[in-house]
Every structure is written in C-alpha cells, then in structure tokens.
Design a protein around this motif. Structure first.
Motif, PDB file in Angstrom:
ATOM      1  N   MET A   1     -86.822  38.812 -73.401  1.00 42.08           N
ATOM      2  CA  MET A   1     -86.496  38.059 -73.315  1.00 42.08           C
ATOM      3  C   MET A   1     -84.498  37.751 -72.981  1.00 42.08           C
ATOM      4  N   TYR A   2     -84.271  38.699 -74.582  1.00 48.25           N
ATOM      5  CA  TYR A   2     -83.122  38.357 -74.301  1.00 48.25           C
ATOM      6  C   TYR A   2     -81.992  38.845 -73.531  1.00 48.25           C
ATOM      7  N   LYS A   3     -82.551  40.604 -73.322  1.00 50.50           N
ATOM      8  CA  LYS A   3     -81.805  41.247 -72.290  1.00 50.50           C
ATOM      9  C   LYS A   3     -81.794  40.576 -70.587  1.00 50.50           C
ATOM     10  N   GLU A   4     -83.230  39.961 -70.886  1.00 40.03           N
ATOM     11  CA  GLU A   4     -83.588  38.954 -69.036  1.00 40.03           C
ATOM     12  C   GLU A   4     -82.212  38.351 -68.831  1.00 40.03           C
ATOM     13  N   THR A   5     -81.578  37.410 -70.118  1.00 40.69           N
ATOM     14  CA  THR A   5     -81.009  36.304 -70.460  1.00 40.69           C
ATOM     15  C   THR A   5     -79.178  36.897 -70.233  1.00 40.69           C
ATOM     16  N   GLN A   6     -78.947  38.356 -70.462  1.00 42.71           N
ATOM     17  CA  GLN A   6     -77.869  38.173 -70.653  1.00 42.71           C
ATOM     18  C   GLN A   6     -77.886  39.471 -68.603  1.00 42.71           C
ATOM     19  N   VAL A   7     -78.808  39.502 -68.563  1.00 38.44           N
ATOM     20  CA  VAL A   7     -78.828  40.497 -66.794  1.00 38.44           C
ATOM     21  C   VAL A   7     -78.598  39.365 -65.875  1.00 38.44           C
ATOM     22  N   MET A   8     -79.143  38.666 -66.449  1.00 35.45           N
ATOM     23  CA  MET A   8     -79.289  37.004 -65.077  1.00 35.45           C
ATOM     24  C   MET A   8     -77.886  36.274 -65.309  1.00 35.45           C
ATOM     25  N   THR A   9     -77.252  36.296 -66.243  1.00 36.75           N
ATOM     26  CA  THR A   9     -76.023  35.634 -66.474  1.00 36.75           C
ATOM     27  C   THR A   9     -75.263  36.593 -65.941  1.00 36.75           C
ATOM     28  N   LEU A  10     -75.239  37.843 -65.831  1.00 38.17           N
ATOM     29  CA  LEU A  10     -74.525  38.695 -65.353  1.00 38.17           C
ATOM     30  C   LEU A  10     -74.366  38.699 -64.137  1.00 38.17           C
ATOM     31  N   LEU A  11     -75.792  38.845 -63.683  1.00 36.70           N
ATOM     32  CA  LEU A  11     -75.868  38.574 -62.036  1.00 36.70           C
ATOM     33  C   LEU A  11     -75.625  37.027 -60.981  1.00 36.70           C
ATOM     34  N   ASN A  12     -75.487  36.561 -61.908  1.00 33.01           N
ATOM     35  CA  ASN A  12     -75.587  35.398 -61.487  1.00 33.01           C
ATOM     36  C   ASN A  12     -73.106  35.162 -61.391  1.00 33.01           C
ATOM     37  N   LYS A  13     -72.864  35.647 -62.753  1.00 28.59           N
ATOM     38  CA  LYS A  13     -72.274  36.037 -62.725  1.00 28.59           C
ATOM     39  C   LYS A  13     -70.864  36.412 -61.273  1.00 28.59           C
ATOM     40  N   TYR A  14     -71.982  38.084 -61.100  1.00 27.14           N
ATOM     41  CA  TYR A  14     -71.511  38.638 -59.973  1.00 27.14           C
ATOM     42  C   TYR A  14     -71.646  37.449 -58.674  1.00 27.14           C
ATOM     43  N   VAL A  15     -73.254  37.085 -58.583  1.00 26.92           N
ATOM     44  CA  VAL A  15     -72.996  36.353 -57.278  1.00 26.92           C
ATOM     45  C   VAL A  15     -71.680  35.415 -56.717  1.00 26.92           C
ATOM     46  N   ARG A  16     -71.048  34.265 -58.198  1.00 22.58           N
ATOM     47  CA  ARG A  16     -70.727  33.523 -57.919  1.00 22.58           C
ATOM     48  C   ARG A  16     -69.375  34.068 -57.167  1.00 22.58           C
ATOM     49  N   ILE A  17     -68.584  35.379 -58.098  1.00 26.15           N
ATOM     50  CA  ILE A  17     -67.436  35.515 -57.475  1.00 26.15           C
ATOM     51  C   ILE A  17     -67.450  36.363 -56.653  1.00 26.15           C
ATOM     52  N   LEU A  18     -68.857  36.777 -55.805  1.00 25.23           N
ATOM     53  CA  LEU A  18     -69.172  37.356 -54.425  1.00 25.23           C
ATOM     54  C   LEU A  18     -68.904  36.326 -53.185  1.00 25.23           C
ATOM     55  N   LYS A  19     -69.432  35.626 -53.772  1.00 21.74           N
ATOM     56  CA  LYS A  19     -69.338  33.948 -53.175  1.00 21.74           C
ATOM     57  C   LYS A  19     -67.859  32.783 -52.829  1.00 21.74           C
ATOM     58  N   TYR A  20     -68.059  32.918 -54.002  1.00 17.54           N
ATOM     59  CA  TYR A  20     -66.009  32.773 -54.004  1.00 17.54           C
ATOM     60  C   TYR A  20     -64.932  33.366 -53.230  1.00 17.54           C
ATOM     61  N   ASN A  21     -64.915  34.995 -53.402  1.00 14.75           N
ATOM     62  CA  ASN A  21     -64.649  35.877 -52.159  1.00 14.75           C
ATOM     63  C   ASN A  21     -64.361  35.979 -51.539  1.00 14.75           C
ATOM     64  N   ILE A  22     -65.684  35.907 -51.152  1.00 13.87           N
ATOM     65  CA  ILE A  22     -66.408  35.992 -49.572  1.00 13.87           C
ATOM     66  C   ILE A  22     -65.722  34.579 -48.812  1.00 13.87           C
ATOM     67  N   LEU A  23     -65.977  33.444 -49.852  1.00 12.99           N
ATOM     68  CA  LEU A  23     -65.415  31.833 -49.366  1.00 12.99           C
ATOM     69  C   LEU A  23     -63.775  32.263 -49.466  1.00 12.99           C
ATOM     70  N   HIS A  24     -63.086  33.090 -49.940  1.00 14.95           N
ATOM     71  CA  HIS A  24     -61.498  33.170 -49.495  1.00 14.95           C
ATOM     72  C   HIS A  24     -60.955  33.754 -48.672  1.00 14.95           C
ATOM     73  N   LEU A  25     -62.044  35.173 -48.308  1.00 11.03           N
ATOM     74  CA  LEU A  25     -61.803  35.901 -47.523  1.00 11.03           C
ATOM     75  C   LEU A  25     -61.724  35.137 -45.666  1.00 11.03           C
ATOM     76  N   ILE A  26     -63.016  34.177 -45.688  1.00  9.63           N
ATOM     77  CA  ILE A  26     -63.173  33.716 -44.386  1.00  9.63           C
ATOM     78  C   ILE A  26     -61.781  32.494 -44.881  1.00  9.63           C
ATOM     79  N   LEU A  27     -61.828  32.494 -44.996  1.00 16.53           N
ATOM     80  CA  LEU A  27     -60.718  31.047 -45.409  1.00 16.53           C
ATOM     81  C   LEU A  27     -59.269  31.276 -44.612  1.00 16.53           C
ATOM     82  N   SER A  28     -59.381  32.939 -45.490  1.00 19.50           N
ATOM     83  CA  SER A  28     -57.356  33.200 -45.343  1.00 19.50           C
ATOM     84  C   SER A  28     -57.808  33.999 -43.794  1.00 19.50           C
TER      85      SER A  28
END
Ligand code: PRX
Length: 670
Positions: A1-28
């Motif tokens: 359970m604990y590990k899953e949460t860690q993984v999920m948090t990490l995944l979510n973080k990367y998805v957020r970063i990815l989304k953010y960077n893609i958005l910036h890339l498109i905007l640029s």
C-alpha cells in the motif's frame, strides 16, 4: 500500500511535469510561429518566454524573445507599406466631433507623417529611452506622435485629455518626461476644452516642483485659419465650427508649433532597432494607495500579443472596417486602436466625438457611413444608448456589422441582450473581453463563432493564459467556485514593471499570493468552466469603465481646508456601473452648505479630472470606525445604497453614527 502510494505520487508528478512541459512547448511553438510573420533585425536566441512569478524565489521578471531586435513602428507601418503593398490602404477614417469633419489617412501617408515627426523629436533632442508625454485629443496626430516615439525608441506616456493639470503634472514628473506634445483645444460634444491652458497649468506646476519641462509641441487643432495657412496637408482638418472662446496661451521659451516643425522635416527616418525588452510605453493606472502606477510595457511581447488577440478575437479579415470607440488615452486605445489593428494592416475608424452628439444615433450613423464590420465599445456606452430605446438604432441599417465587442467592466445580461438583439440584430457574436492596463491585451475572451456565448461571461482564457481562482488563504479552488482571479504564468503582453518602482510592482501584483499574478478582480467559474468577473475586490471603483482608487478621491477631498476626513465608496449606477459616493467630516466650526459641496466637487475635478466628479457628497459628522480606528467601508457601501441590513456591527466603536448617516443620506445625484 505504502509503496503503491509512493509510486503513484511519483507517476503523478511525472505526468504533471510532462503535461506542463508539453504545454510550454506547444505554447512556445505557437508564439514562435506567430513571430515569424514579423520583421526582426536580429533573431532571438534563448527560450521564447522566461519568467519568475514567485516572490519567494527571487525578483519577479518576464522576458520575451531575449536577444531579438526589432522596431514596432517598422512592423506596423513600413512592413505594411513596402512588403505587403498596403500603402494605399486606408489606415484611419478620422471622424471629428462635428459631423462633416472627416479625413482619410492611408498607410503611406501615416508612415510619412510618423517619419517626419520622428525627425522633429530627434531635432528636439529626444533619444532612445527618453520619455515623452502626450496629452492630446482623438486626432490622427496622436497616433503619429506615439508611433514616432516608438520609431526612435523613445517611451511614450500618454495622458488622457480628460485628466486635470494636477494629474498631468504628477504623471510628467513620475515618468521624468523631457517633452510634452499637446494641442490647442478640442470639443467634446458642445463643450470646448482649452487643452493648452490645462497643459500650461501642468507645466507651471512642474516648474514649481523643480521639474521644468524643456519643450512643449502644440498642434493647432482648433485654431482654424492659422492652421489652414501654415499646414494645408494637416491630417485631422480643423474643426468646422468656429471657436471664439478658444484660448491659446503661448510661452516662447518652451512652446513650439507642430506645424512649423513638420514643414521642414524630412519624411525619411531610419527606425531605431530596439531590444525585445526595451520599454515601449508607460501608461498610468489608478493604484489603491492613491498614487497612480506607471504600467510599463515592452516592445516584442506587446507587439505579438496585441496583433494576435486583435486578429483572433475580432476574427480580422482584410476587408474589415474596424471601430473601437475608446480613447487612445486608455489601454484599449493603445492596444486596439493603434498597435493591434495597424499590425494587421487593418482599416479603422478614429472617432473624436461622443455617442450622444449631435444626437443619440451618431454611432449607428458612423457604422453605416464607413460600413463598419467589427465594433468595440464599453458597457457604459451601451447602457447609455439603451436608455433611448431601439428607434435611434433602427434609423440606420447596420448591415455591415459582423462582430460586437465589449470591454471595461462586467456587462449586465440586459445590456448584453440589447447589444446583441438591437444593435446586432441577433446575428453578430458579442465578444466580452476581460483584460487590464497591466495585461496589455485580452486575457479572458470568447473567440467569435468558436465559443458558445453566455451573456455576462468573458468565457475562457486566450491561448497561453492560465487563470486560477483562489480563496482568501491562497488555496486554488477547482471546479465551480468563486474567489480571487489570478494568473499562473505570463503571456507575451503582460506588463513588466511599475516604472521606477519595481518593488511596488511586486507588492501590488505578486505578494498576496506567491506564484500568481493577482488581478484585483473577483471571479466565479460555473459548472461549464466559464469565467464570470464579479468586480473589483480591492479599494478600486469602476466608473464608466475607468478605474479610480478611493484613496485618490479621498485625498483630493481632504486637501480642502473644510474637510477633516473623507471616505469614498462606490454605489451602483444604471449607466456608469458605479458612481462615487463621498462621506465628508468637516473641520470643527465649519457648516455644510451647497456652496461648500460645489467647491468640493470642483476640487476633485481639478485634482483628478472630470471622470472622478463625485455624484453624491454627504455630510458625515461621524464615520463608522472599528475600535482601532479603521473606517468600515462595508457599512458605508450599505448606507450609500440604502441597505438597512448591515450584517455584523459588533466591531463598531460608536454605533450611533450609523443612524445619523442613514438620516443624512443623499437621495439625488449630481
Ligand atoms: O475590473 C476589471 C474591469 O476593468 C479593470 C481593468 O481596468 P483598466 O486597467 O482601466 O482597463 C480597462 C480596459 C481593458 C479590470 O480589472 N474589466 C475590464 N474588462 C472587463 C472588466 N470587468 C468585467 N468584464 C470585462 N470584460
């Protein structure tokens, strides 16, 4: 359970970063593609937009297209004339205050006049980076003066010609202007404004404050015969009516005549190539402390943003005739009379007069006369004309109209419906554009035919604008909600600083909620994601679409020797949106009389300008204060609008003042 949460948090973080960077890339990419349509002397090197919006991480900054050099005047004129072969296209149909006063100016003519005036400015010693104050009526020469500044890299600071001598002086000194450009006078409807008299008063005040302005260039707009003799090719022809009351004081040590300077000037002037982040202009807007803020915009980002918003929000087509009824003295005129339309090679109407002069059909007469297809005005004008019913509108066909725009304040659904159904005959989309002097261009706005409209909502953000709604503790609210309207990241046209006071810039817009630009407006988001501006949530008032700070009006009132204390609030007004309601506590021993009331009104008009004239002034022997002495404006707002339900009054030091204030309420406005 604990590990899953860690993984999920990490995944979510990367998805957020990815989304953010893609958005910036498109905007640029989006903006870089747009930038390709403009002329750059040298290309930009780094990233398209670099910024910090978080005061806790260091100084706030926004940089767009660093390394690039260009000239905005070259882009909006030379490029149109030489590259796009639009030299013979009409840039402006100038329509004077008096029906029949008119003039057509092509892109080629405008370029020639701008080059001549740029040479005039250079001869007067104006250099790149110098500030030039412009205080002029709505004549083509106002556009000439501003573009001439831009051509040589000087920074224009336009002061609305309705402002007082005191306001002009304050702005000249704050922006340290070395030169003033003005005109003899103009008519607003039937009223003559002796502009040069006011300008001279301002210069006198500047001298008294040890800031002598070396030069004042005066355009003869009303001095008919002389102008005709000295300048037969003048852009805005002299007014048809005679002006026996025109006064034109002349100080030979400072004053020079526009026309004689222009006569000898060459119409060739190499533009000065500016860095992207070089200042383009300063424009003052009210500040909640009372002292106006010099909002500073820079060259490249502002150029791209105003050009693009103009093109997309008004769905611009080359055969359009566009008309924005604002005054160039406000940001709407800067962005959507001068820079945005000219950058697109558009044909615009430039109107000097009023919607009600000589009668209330004037707007629609002009629409038919020039076949206006895109029309942009303010809710206050719509509400004003609405009072006269549909007959004055129906006198004219208005069949050329395609898009109707509004700006400046929330538009009430009733006015929206009238605009849409009566003015637009139910066939023209209404674009309700929300923005500010600070934002440079539209930030929340529908795109015509693409955005389903809701009357009263500015709908959705423009490309690259990321709004959020925060609660008082600064937490971001998701979904349908109401709170502070903020922006999470910059767009190319956002202001860069408050001129001469970067700290004030940071404090005003970024300190309350670190990481966000705070607009000062309240906002609601509905279940469909539409944004609805609910009005200012700071000490600002919006009178006829013009922002005023309560502190500014209060300080004008207390400068009168009879006033010990003043508190100003806004109260709803059917045409102006809000009107000024002033409570004044008089100095001991002074009686409240109608003469004093008239003096106080005059005092505010003279200190700030006619737009700030109080509608109501009430004698207030006592003001509602907390035990710590803070005026409770919330209660004053209720008293002004006669709402008896005052809510919590437990913090009030002396509750007897309330009864007295209700008894003394003013029932009739000015
Ligand atoms: O309160 C908002 C209101 O006008 C303010 C900005 O005023 P100013 O800097 O003078 O610029 C006016 C012209 C762009 C905003 O903070 N405002 C402007 N447009 C709208 C609006 N309120 C509601 N709806 C709008 N469309």
């Amino acid at each position: 359970m604990y590990k899953e949460t860690q993984v999920m948090t990490l995944l979510n973080k990367y998805v957020r970063i990815l989304k953010y960077n893609i958005l910036h890339l498109i905007l640029s990419e989006f903006w870089v593609d747009i930038a390709k349509e403009f002329f750059w002397k040298t290309k930009h090197t780094g990233q398209f937009l670099d910024y910090n919006f978080d005061v806790t991480k260091g100084e706030i900054f926004v940089k767009c297209m660093e390394g690039a050099t260009t000239n905005i005047c070259y882009n909006v004129l030379d490029r149109n004339v030489h590259e796009k072969k639009l030299g013979d296209k009409v840039a402006f149909y100038w329509e004077g205050n008096e029906p029949g006063d008119e003039k057509t100016v092509t892109y080629r003519e405008l370029l020639q006049e701008v080059c001549k005036f740029a040479n005039v400015l250079k001869l007067q010693g104006v250099k790149k980076g110098d500030r030039v104050s412009i205080y002029m009526p709505m004549v083509v020469e106002l556009v000439v003066a501003m573009l001439a500044c831009a051509r040589i890299g000087a920074v224009h600071s336009i002061v609305f010609a309705g402002f007082s001598a005191e306001s002009l002086c304050e702005r000249i000194i704050d922006s340290q202007c070395s030169l003033l450009v003005t005109a003899d006078g103009f008519y607003r409807g039937d009223k003559l404004i002796n502009l040069k008299v006011i300008a001279d008063e301002a210069l006198e005040k500047c001298r008294d404050k040890s800031f002598p302005v070396e030069r004042c260039i005066m355009l003869k707009h009303l001095s008919k015969e002389e102008q005709e003799a000295s300048s037969p090719g003048s852009l805005s022809p002299p007014a048809k009516r005679s002006c026996p009351d025109l006064q034109v004081p002349w100080n030979p040590e400072v004053d020079v005549c526009w026309h004689s300077l222009m006569e000898g000037a060459s119409d060739e002037c190499e533009p000065v190539w500016c860095e992207s982040e070089d200042p383009l202009f300063i424009l003052y807007t009210s500040g909640s402390t009372g002292k106006p803020k010099g909002v500073l915009h820079t060259v490249s980002g502002y150029m791209l943003y105003t050009a693009t918003t103009f093109k997309l929000v008004f769905d611009y087509h080359p055969d359009d005739v566009y008309w924005c009824t604002a005054d160039i003295g406000w940001i709407t005129g800067h962005s959507y009379i001068t820079y945005g339309p000219l950058a697109n090679g558009a044909t615009s109407v430039l109107f000097e007069g009023l919607p009600t002069y000589p009668d209330v059909s004037r707007m629609w007469e002009i629409v038919d006369k020039y076949h206006v297809s895109k029309f942009y005005t303010a809710p206050t004008a719509i509400r004003l004309l609405m009072k006269y019913g549909s007959e004055p509108v129906h006198k004219y066909k208005r069949s050329s109209l395609k898009i109707l725009g509004t700006v400046g304040e929330p538009i009430n659904p009733e006015a929206w419906q009238w605009y849409y159904n009566v003015v637009g005959d139910g066939r023209c989309p209404v674009v309700d554009t929300f923005w500010q002097t600070e934002t440079g261009g539209h930030v929340l706005t529908p795109l015509p035919a693409a955005t389903p409209l809701k009357p009263g909502s500015a709908t959705f953000p423009f490309f690259g604008v990321v709004p959020a709604i925060l609660n008082e503790s600064g937490e971001e609210l998701e979904g349908p909600n109401e709170g502070y309207l903020v922006f999470k990241q910059p767009w190319p046209g956002v202001m860069r600083t408050v001129f001469g006071n970067h700290q004030r810039f940071e404090t005003t817009y970024f300190k309350k909620f670190p990481g966000f630009y705070v607009t000062g407006d309240g906002c609601r988001r509905d279940k469909d994601g539409y944004y609805w501006i609910t009005g200012r949530i700071d000490d600002m008032l919006n009178v006829s679409g013009h922002l005023l700070s309560t502190a500014e009006v209060e300080s004008a009132l207390v400068e009168h020797e009879a006033v010990a204390e003043a508190a100003v609030v806004g109260t709803p007004h059917p045409v102006k949106g809000e009107s000024l309601y002033c409570f004044v506590t008089l100095t001991d021993g002074i009686d409240y009389t109608t003469t004093l009331e008239a003096e106080l009104r005059k005092q505010v008009r003279e200190k700030i300008g006619a737009i700030a004239t109080p509608d109501y002034i009430q004698n207030a022997p006592g003001l509602p204060k907390t035990r710590s002495g803070k005026i409770m404006r919330r209660l004053l707002r209720k008293i002004a609008s006669n709402q008896q339900d005052l809510g919590d009054v437990s913090t009030l030091a002396d509750s007897t003042v309330i009864e007295q204030l209700f008894e003394n309420r003013c029932c009739t406005a000015l």
